[in-house]
Design a protein around this motif. Structure first.
Motif, mmCIF file in Angstrom:
data_model
loop_
_atom_site.group_PDB
_atom_site.id
_atom_site.type_symbol
_atom_site.label_atom_id
_atom_site.label_comp_id
_atom_site.label_asym_id
_atom_site.label_seq_id
_atom_site.Cartn_x
_atom_site.Cartn_y
_atom_site.Cartn_z
ATOM 1 N N UNK A 82 57.085 36.352 17.873
ATOM 2 C CA UNK A 82 58.470 36.818 17.965
ATOM 3 C C UNK A 82 58.792 37.758 16.805
ATOM 4 N N UNK A 83 58.341 37.400 15.609
ATOM 5 C CA UNK A 83 58.595 38.250 14.443
ATOM 6 C C UNK A 83 57.823 39.563 14.557
ATOM 7 N N UNK A 84 56.565 39.490 15.019
ATOM 8 C CA UNK A 84 55.802 40.730 15.213
ATOM 9 C C UNK A 84 56.529 41.665 16.168
ATOM 10 N N UNK A 85 57.045 41.096 17.246
ATOM 11 C CA UNK A 85 57.768 41.916 18.225
ATOM 12 C C UNK A 85 59.024 42.518 17.602
ATOM 13 N N UNK A 86 59.773 41.719 16.858
ATOM 14 C CA UNK A 86 61.039 42.208 16.309
ATOM 15 C C UNK A 86 60.825 43.263 15.232
ATOM 16 N N UNK A 87 59.795 43.092 14.402
ATOM 17 C CA UNK A 87 59.497 44.105 13.384
ATOM 18 C C UNK A 87 59.120 45.418 14.052
ATOM 19 N N UNK A 88 58.295 45.334 15.103
ATOM 20 C CA UNK A 88 57.869 46.552 15.792
ATOM 21 C C UNK A 88 59.024 47.202 16.541
ATOM 22 N N UNK A 89 59.846 46.405 17.196
ATOM 23 C CA UNK A 89 61.000 46.954 17.920
ATOM 24 C C UNK A 89 61.952 47.661 16.952
ATOM 25 N N UNK A 93 62.882 52.099 16.965
ATOM 26 C CA UNK A 93 64.169 52.781 17.094
ATOM 27 C C UNK A 93 64.199 54.072 16.274
ATOM 28 N N UNK A 94 63.462 54.113 15.170
ATOM 29 C CA UNK A 94 63.411 55.334 14.368
ATOM 30 C C UNK A 94 62.732 56.460 15.137
ATOM 31 N N UNK A 95 61.741 56.087 15.950
ATOM 32 C CA UNK A 95 60.942 57.089 16.652
ATOM 33 C C UNK A 95 61.482 57.438 18.030
ATOM 34 N N UNK A 96 62.431 56.656 18.525
ATOM 35 C CA UNK A 96 62.921 56.859 19.886
ATOM 36 C C UNK A 96 63.447 58.275 20.139
ATOM 37 N N UNK A 134 59.496 45.428 25.958
ATOM 38 C CA UNK A 134 60.238 45.285 24.706
ATOM 39 C C UNK A 134 60.957 46.550 24.282
ATOM 40 N N UNK A 135 60.321 47.703 24.461
ATOM 41 C CA UNK A 135 60.910 48.982 24.072
ATOM 42 C C UNK A 135 60.173 50.084 24.825
ATOM 43 N N UNK A 136 60.829 51.200 25.087
ATOM 44 C CA UNK A 136 60.217 52.207 25.966
ATOM 45 C C UNK A 136 59.106 53.022 25.327
ATOM 46 N N UNK A 137 59.178 53.274 24.026
ATOM 47 C CA UNK A 137 58.251 54.212 23.380
ATOM 48 C C UNK A 137 57.054 53.485 22.774
ATOM 49 N N UNK A 138 56.317 52.806 23.649
ATOM 50 C CA UNK A 138 55.194 52.021 23.152
ATOM 51 C C UNK A 138 53.851 52.576 23.600
ATOM 52 N N UNK A 139 52.825 52.227 22.849
ATOM 53 C CA UNK A 139 51.428 52.273 23.271
ATOM 54 C C UNK A 139 50.897 50.870 23.001
#
Length: 364
Positions: A82-89, A93-96, A134-139
């Motif tokens: 959960x923390x890994x996901x939240x840190x990455x999410x 947002x900076x890169x969105x 989790x977020x749109x701008x992922x790889x």
């Protein structure tokens, strides 16, 4: 190259060439620095998140405690992910805005599947599908093992952009690119869109050098020590050439920096580099000239010497050097998987230390 000068060598590179770079971390402060110098992407994995968490524990500890209290049956693994996901999410947002402006080409941040599943394609696919929500701008990162390459094809078919990692060799690079093509062609055959996808394959340049140095020490191999600084460069340049010749839709992404060759030798390439903040600062304070070197060949004498004395270099450099079922047994692969899994274990230890405080520590 032209005479345009940016605020730093890395920034100049992004202004004067097609070469891009990413921040090799999901730390918001490090990503901010990187973006100020032209970065257009970022990455994470359990090892990186663990390092970020240790640096920023005061900021994240209250959230860990909150998750712990809200989920009375949660394990340390549940809380860690959960923390890994939240840190990455948060970093995503900076890169969105870059992602939206480039229509998906740039502005992505990678999140990595559990390295413990390196032999289980279904487990990797299931976790990747979850991450994709989790977020749109992922790889989605997954290892270039035989199972990982199976997962790469399936995820590409499902319209999920991948970042194949734990990759050091030309055979792995080609296998990943071919898997991406198979997945995309299956998707296109069904009339589904692929235009916003941006798959990449990472080649961990410095880790191939690291492995050959280990082999040299183990086997008492004597060679010009400078040659061992060129092994990863030679493999990555070979892989890049094949990608360009064959028109693969996956992009080349270099990683694992040990010297400036791992950056400077690729300037001018239509590719990206994922660079740690420490190495970014070293490059930005250096006097290395920013000029096109991607087409400069590695000295054939170096390649000949490495192939003659290091069978593992031949396996890494020759397109036919290994079959997919051999990838997970390659020395650099085993070292890196062990490192990633150990990093995950360390991250669990950080979470455990908050969930179960040490009663022997004064004041507890």
């Amino acid at each position: 190259m032209n005479d345009i000068k940016g605020k730093s060598p890395l920034h100049t590179m992004t202004l004067t060439s097609p070469t891009e770079f990413w921040n090799d971390s999901c730390s918001v402060s490090e990503l901010t620095y990187a973006m100020e110098n032209g970065a257009v992407g970022g990455t994470s994995n359990p090892l990186i998140v663990g390092e970020v968490l240790k640096k920023e524990l005061d900021a994240w500890k209250p959230r860990i405690v909150e998750i712990y209290e809200q989920n009375p049956t949660a394990s340390e693994e549940f809380i860690a992910w959960r923390i890994m996901e939240e840190i990455t999410v948060k970093a995503s947002k900076l890169l969105l805005p870059l992602y939206e402006k480039s229509k998906g080409h740039n502005g992505r941040i990678s999140i990595q599947t559990n390295a413990q599943n390196y032999r289980n394609p279904q487990a990797m696919v299931e976790q990747a599908v979850h991450f994709n929500t989790l977020y749109p701008n992922n790889n989605i990162k997954l290892p270039a093992t035989k199972a990982g390459i199976e997962a790469v094809e399936e995820l590409s078919y499902r319209g999920i952009s991948v970042n194949a990692t734990v990759s050091f060799t030309v055979p792995q690079y080609v296998a990943v690119a071919e898997a991406v093509e198979r997945g995309l062609k299956r998707r296109e055959k069904e009339g589904k869109d692929v235009s916003s996808m941006s798959p990449v394959c990472t080649l961990m340049v410095g880790r191939l050098d690291d492995w050959l140095k280990v082999v040299a020490n183990k086997k008492g191999i004597v060679t010009d020590p400078a040659y061992l600084e060129w092994a990863g460069v030679a493999a990555a340049k070979r892989a890049y050439t094949l990608y360009k010749e064959r028109g693969y839709r996956a992009r080349v992404l270099n990683a694992a920096y040990r010297n400036h060759f791992h950056w400077s030798e690729f300037i001018g390439g239509e590719m990206a580099m994922t660079i740690t903040c420490d190495w970014q600062k070293r490059f930005n304070s250096s006097d290395v000239e920013v000029k096109n070197r991607i087409d400069d060949p590695v000295d054939p004498k170096i390649i000949h010497e490495l192939e003659k004395k290091f069978p593992d270099f031949h396996r890494a450099y020759d397109e036919k050097g290994m079959k997919p079922e051999e990838f997970e047994y390659f020395g650099a692969t085993r070292r890196t998987l062990r490192s990633f899994i150990a990093g995950y274990t360390d991250l669990l230890g950080v979470i455990r230390g908050i969930m179960i405080t040490d009663p022997d520590v004064k004041g507890e």
